[in-house]
Design an enzyme around this catalytic site. Structure first.
Site, short mmCIF file in Angstrom:
data_model
loop_
_atom_site.label_atom_id
_atom_site.label_comp_id
_atom_site.label_asym_id
_atom_site.label_seq_id
_atom_site.Cartn_x
_atom_site.Cartn_y
_atom_site.Cartn_z
N HIS A 152 33.82 21.91 4.00
CA HIS A 152 33.25 21.24 4.76
C HIS A 152 31.69 22.03 4.91
O HIS A 152 31.26 22.06 6.28
CB HIS A 152 33.82 20.64 6.13
N GLU A 256 30.10 18.65 0.65
CA GLU A 256 31.47 19.19 1.03
C GLU A 256 32.37 19.03 -0.22
O GLU A 256 32.17 18.05 -0.98
CB GLU A 256 32.13 18.55 2.34
O1 TA6 Z 1 31.38 15.11 7.11
C1 TA6 Z 1 32.04 13.93 7.12
C2 TA6 Z 1 32.60 13.81 8.41
O2 TA6 Z 1 33.99 13.35 8.46
C3 TA6 Z 1 31.67 12.97 9.16
O3 TA6 Z 1 32.22 11.68 9.35
C4 TA6 Z 1 31.66 13.59 10.58
O4 TA6 Z 1 32.64 13.33 11.44
C5 TA6 Z 1 31.75 15.09 10.19
O5 TA6 Z 1 32.66 14.90 9.17
C6 TA6 Z 1 31.86 16.04 11.38
O6 TA6 Z 1 33.35 16.06 11.73
P1 TA6 Z 1 33.79 16.96 13.01
O7 TA6 Z 1 35.29 16.69 13.29
O8 TA6 Z 1 33.54 18.42 12.59
O9 TA6 Z 1 32.64 16.67 13.87
#
Ligand code: TA6
Length: 285
Positions: A152, A256
């Site tokens: 990510h 990601e």
């Molecule tokens: O990057 C995609 C995602 O699923 C977004 O929807 C947002 O929630 C992000 O990840 C961050 O997630 P986190 O749990 O690290 O705050």
């Protein structure tokens, strides 16, 4: 000249500090989390929030969170984005198989959710002129093992308002802002004028981040992965995240690499799956 130091990082969490003749990087044992990669003479490649937490029970905000064994918050799962990023990984070895490049390998400790060691999860990071990250899952159990994986990655950018993410034209995506509705990317580049949260599926494409403000092009290449997620929280979500500065959305983008949603993986007994991401950068012509 290469150097590796094992030091106490933020929040008292242990981290590796790696220096090569081309770059510098930092990797916390917490989440086996790469929090910095920067080529000498360039701005940082990875974004790290100034508000990030550094505590054993919370993910670090920025760098390369390892999302495993699930993405998002599927029904019946407790916690967003799995548990790998909230666990302390074991440093297995540091090697220099190629002159000037440092390889560091980590292993996720056995856990009940992973068959007490029958599902083995290794993470290999190489630091040199580029940064590669490789997440390998091996199924030593007698059952199949279903999982999602995603590196990510948060990229540091000069200005989101002029940024373009290129390489996904014609690819289908699930739009998280509209009930994960399936759409097709029709534009030659993704531009940002509000929150973007798109899971591109069935794509092996190389993605480029064109950053005119810093006159830089970042390349994101992957093997063993067919999903690419593109996310910027924009104003409202930035304000809602306590571990993220209100204005930081202007200086970051997530691109990601993994296998999520309909691209989840099913490993048969004695099978392994390896997701590899390679990050490189160069001056924009
Ligand atoms: O990057 C995609 C995602 O699923 C977004 O929807 C947002 O929630 C992000 O990840 C961050 O997630 P986190 O749990 O690290 O705050």
């Amino acid at each position: 000249m290469t150097r590796v130091a094992f030091v106490t990082g933020n929040g008292g969490l242990p981290k590796l500090q790696i220096t090569t003749e081309w770059s510098a990087a930092e990797i916390y044992l917490h989440g086996a989390h790469v929090t910095q990669f920067q080529k000498h003479g360039e701005p940082p490649l990875l974004f790290l929030s100034a508000q990030s937490r550094f505590q054993p029970d919370a993910p670090i905000r920025g760098g390369i969170p390892i999302i495993f064994p699930w993405f998002g918050k599927p029904v019946g799962r407790s916690g967003q984005h799995g548990f790998a990023r909230n666990r302390s990984w074991a440093l297995q070895e540091i090697t220099t198989p190629e002159p000037g490049t440092i390889y560091a390998r980590f292993r996720l400790p056995p856990a009940p959710e992973l068959g007490e060691g029958r599902i083995v999860v290794d993470f290999l990071v190489s630091v040199g002129q580029t940064l590669t990250a490789e997440l390998k899952v091996t199924n030593h159990s007698t059952d199949t093992f279903d999982f999602e994986n995603c590196l990510h990655t948060y990229f540091a950018v000069g200005d989101i308002s002029t940024l373009q993410v290129v390489g996904l034209q014609g690819v289908d995506y699930l739009d998280s802002l509209e009930g994960h509705q399936r759409k097709t990317e029709v534009n030659d580049a993704i531009r940002f004028t509000g929150e973007v949260d798109r899971t591109f599926i069935n794509t092996r494409h190389r993605v480029e981040i064109h950053d005119p403000a810093w006159r830089r092009r970042i390349r994101v290449e992957k093997t063993g992965g067919v999903s690419t997620v593109v996310w910027n929280p924009w104003i409202a979500k930035a304000k809602a995240m306590t571990d993220f500065g209100n204005e930081e959305y202007q200086r970051m983008v997530c691109v990601e690499s993994g296998n999520v949603a309909t691209n989840q993986i099913t490993l048969a007994p004695d099978e392994a799956a390896t997701l590899t991401m390679k990050l490189s950068s160069e001056a924009l012509a």
